[in-house]
Design an enzyme around this catalytic site. Structure first.
Site, mmCIF file in Angstrom:
data_model
loop_
_atom_site.group_PDB
_atom_site.id
_atom_site.type_symbol
_atom_site.label_atom_id
_atom_site.label_comp_id
_atom_site.label_asym_id
_atom_site.label_seq_id
_atom_site.Cartn_x
_atom_site.Cartn_y
_atom_site.Cartn_z
ATOM 1 N N GLU A 49 -13.958 6.242 -4.338
ATOM 2 C CA GLU A 49 -12.833 4.607 -3.754
ATOM 3 C C GLU A 49 -13.970 4.410 -4.681
ATOM 4 O O GLU A 49 -14.948 4.214 -5.039
ATOM 5 C CB GLU A 49 -13.514 4.226 -2.494
ATOM 6 C CG GLU A 49 -12.968 4.819 -0.701
ATOM 7 C CD GLU A 49 -11.141 4.320 -0.701
ATOM 8 O OE1 GLU A 49 -11.388 3.442 -1.861
ATOM 9 O OE2 GLU A 49 -10.768 5.607 0.143
ATOM 10 N N ARG A 98 0.703 -0.875 -0.013
ATOM 11 C CA ARG A 98 -0.296 -0.296 0.011
ATOM 12 C C ARG A 98 0.951 1.821 0.132
ATOM 13 O O ARG A 98 0.643 2.409 -0.597
ATOM 14 C CB ARG A 98 -0.810 0.045 1.302
ATOM 15 C CG ARG A 98 -1.624 1.136 2.153
ATOM 16 C CD ARG A 98 -2.186 1.090 2.815
ATOM 17 N NE ARG A 98 -2.885 2.341 3.552
ATOM 18 C CZ ARG A 98 -4.501 3.005 3.397
ATOM 19 N NH1 ARG A 98 -5.248 2.211 2.250
ATOM 20 N NH2 ARG A 98 -4.469 4.002 4.027
HETATM 21 O O1 0X9 Z 1 -7.643 5.596 4.405
HETATM 22 C C1 0X9 Z 1 -7.515 6.387 2.836
HETATM 23 O O2 0X9 Z 1 -6.253 6.808 2.889
HETATM 24 C C2 0X9 Z 1 -8.638 5.945 2.063
HETATM 25 N N1 0X9 Z 1 -8.957 4.776 2.274
HETATM 26 S S1 0X9 Z 1 -8.655 3.903 0.926
HETATM 27 O O3 0X9 Z 1 -8.821 1.931 1.363
HETATM 28 N N2 0X9 Z 1 -8.369 3.773 -0.494
HETATM 29 O O4 0X9 Z 1 -6.970 3.390 1.610
HETATM 30 C C3 0X9 Z 1 -9.660 6.543 2.947
HETATM 31 C C4 0X9 Z 1 -9.333 8.259 2.863
HETATM 32 C C5 0X9 Z 1 -10.199 9.167 3.135
HETATM 33 N N3 0X9 Z 1 -10.014 10.863 4.020
HETATM 34 C C6 0X9 Z 1 -9.475 11.157 5.155
HETATM 35 N N4 0X9 Z 1 -9.944 10.044 5.711
HETATM 36 N N5 0X9 Z 1 -9.250 12.265 5.540
HETATM 37 ZN ZN ZN Z 2 -6.328 4.920 -1.396
#
Ligand code: 0X9
Ligand code: ZN
Length: 432
Positions: free
Chosen positions: A393, A249
């Site tokens: 997403e 990731r």
């Molecule tokens: O967790 C994240 O970075 C994002 N989801 S992921 O599953 N693609 O990793 C969501 C981020 C949403 N934005 C904030 N929390 N500010």
């Molecule tokens: Zn992500």
């Protein structure tokens, strides 16, 4: 079993056993090359908690993930679940925990390794011409780079490609600027888009590239608006998912214990708040300081000179089919633009549904997911004062997750194009 109160997690003895398993079976985040044969995907049920409290089960899953014991794939507050993938050995222990009433889960996929194998087979069958892009199979980092490097010469009146930074492993990070008569340097409103912040979310950079490709032939969207797009913000991570660990990731920064900073926890607004980790082995490691990473710096430095001009920002991620907006760092602070972002998000979701049939949920990101601080969306909203800020997403809702089959790339990137077109039209209508 009621997970809301009382003890959710294993006894000291069981934890000790998990540690021994770990020692014998080095963690996925530390391994050089990871074989997922026999790994299952589980849907784990999370406790219902009050706002801005992260469910104990999720905290524990994050700890286990940092220990290399499982990989956390996605979380959804609306569904009240987390998806994780576990090795066959780890599954035995989790099953014991379930038998002891400490955790509840369903197995939703039987063998991640087999899904990955079929992805690899599909990849091997593809043939790409240099400087062309395809959406019927996944493009490698080199395919994407040669396409980007060919654009300016091919579309001199419409495109500029600039290197806005280099990754930890010194790969270029490209920004593509697209507008009609670009040489005139006319001041125009900007729609800013990025892809590829998270390495394993392969449909994300593909979406950004599909938007670039479509903007090249749709001059009405580039008349009064300039599009600035970084299709691949985390090239090292992407290459790593092709060569060593499909489920990677983060970026590839090196620390004494582990690799990688979660770039979407490294931005300088509320850095280090809820939903972040101090542990370099965690998938949500925030990094040693805000903007410590060249990749997040590249996005920041590309955007800062555009103050006042950026009217919309979309950052593409996967998976889950959500259109989410700030603030993401807390559920307690309501963003002043909530109504505006929510309303436009809903129109966007309706347009996607009409175009491709896919259903995207719309909502505040801390509510739809869980609070997570230091992400690019909150920083852009706060620092750049952009009104329309979205994290999208993309597909799917969990059947394949990050490994969505090649025949679903095109429908997915069409969702992204529909969202981008709508943002372009909205910005033109509101600000031109
Ligand atoms: O967790 C994240 O970075 C994002 N989801 S992921 O599953 N693609 O990793 C969501 C981020 C949403 N934005 C904030 N929390 N500010
Ligand atoms: Zn992500």
């Amino acid at each position: 079993m009621d997970l809301r109160h009382g003890k959710v997690f294993p006894s000291a003895l069981l934890l000790l056993k998990l540690w021994i398993t770990l020692l014998l079976n080095p963690g996925i985040s530390r391994a050089a090359s990871v074989d997922y044969d026999g790994w299952k995907v589980l849907e784990v049920y999370l406790e219902t908690v009050s706002d801005d409290v992260i469910p104990p089960t999720l905290i524990k899953l994050e700890d286990m993930e940092a220990e290399g014991y499982l990989a956390l794939l996605s979380v959804s507050k609306v569904k009240g679940t987390a998806e994780v993938t576990v090795s066959p050995e780890a599954l035995e222990d989790l099953t014991k925990m379930q038998d002891d009433g400490l955790i509840t889960f369903d197995i939703i996929s039987d063998n991640l390794g087999k899904i990955l194998e079929s992805e690899t087979r599909q990849q091997q069958q593809r043939k790409v011409l240099r400087s062309s892009i395809t959406f019927d199979s996944y493009m490698s980092y080199n395919d994407m780079t040669s396409y980007l490097e060919s654009l300016e010469a091919e579309y001199p009146n419409k495109v500029r490609v600039k290197e806005v930074g280099k990754s930890v492993e010194m790969r270029p990070i490209y920004l593509v600027r697209l507008t009609n008569n670009i040489g005139d340097n006319t001041e125009k409103n900007v729609v800013f888009i990025d892809g590829g912040i998270h390495a394993r979310e392969w449909v994300s950079p593909h979406s950004a590239l599909y938007i670039i490709k479509n903007l090249l032939s749709a001059s009405k969207f580039t008349e009064n608006t300039e599009w600035q797009i970084i299709p691949m913000l985390n090239p090292d991570g992407y290459v790593y998912t092709w060569e060593s660990n499909r489920m990677w990731r983060k970026n590839r920064a090196s620390f004494s214990t582990c690799h990688g900073v979660d770039l979407n926890r490294n931005f300088g607004y509320k850095w280090g708040g809820l939903g972040t980790s101090n542990n370099p082995c965690s998938d949500i490691y925030k990094g040693p300081s805000a903007f410590s990473e060249p990749e997040s710096q590249a996005l920041r430095d590309a955007m800062l000179p555009l103050a006042g001009k950026v009217k919309a920002y979309i950052t593409f991620h996967s998976y889950g089919q959500y259109i989410i907006y700030p603030w993401g760092y807390s559920t307690q602070v309501t963003h002043p633009q909530t109504a505006t972002m929510n309303q436009a998000g809903k129109v966007m979701a309706r347009k996607i549904k009409r175009q491709t049939g896919a259903v995207y949920r719309v909502g505040n990101s801390a509510v739809s997911y869980y609070p997570a601080a230091g992400a690019s969306d909150d920083w852009t909203s706060h620092e750049m004062k952009v009104t329309y800020v979205y994290t999208i997403e993309l597909r799917d809702t969990g059947s394949y997750g990050f490994i969505i089959p090649a025949n679903q790339i095109l429908p997915t990137v069409k969702d992204a194009w529909t969202a981008a077109k709508y943002m372009g039209k909205l910005v033109e209508r509101k600000y031109t």
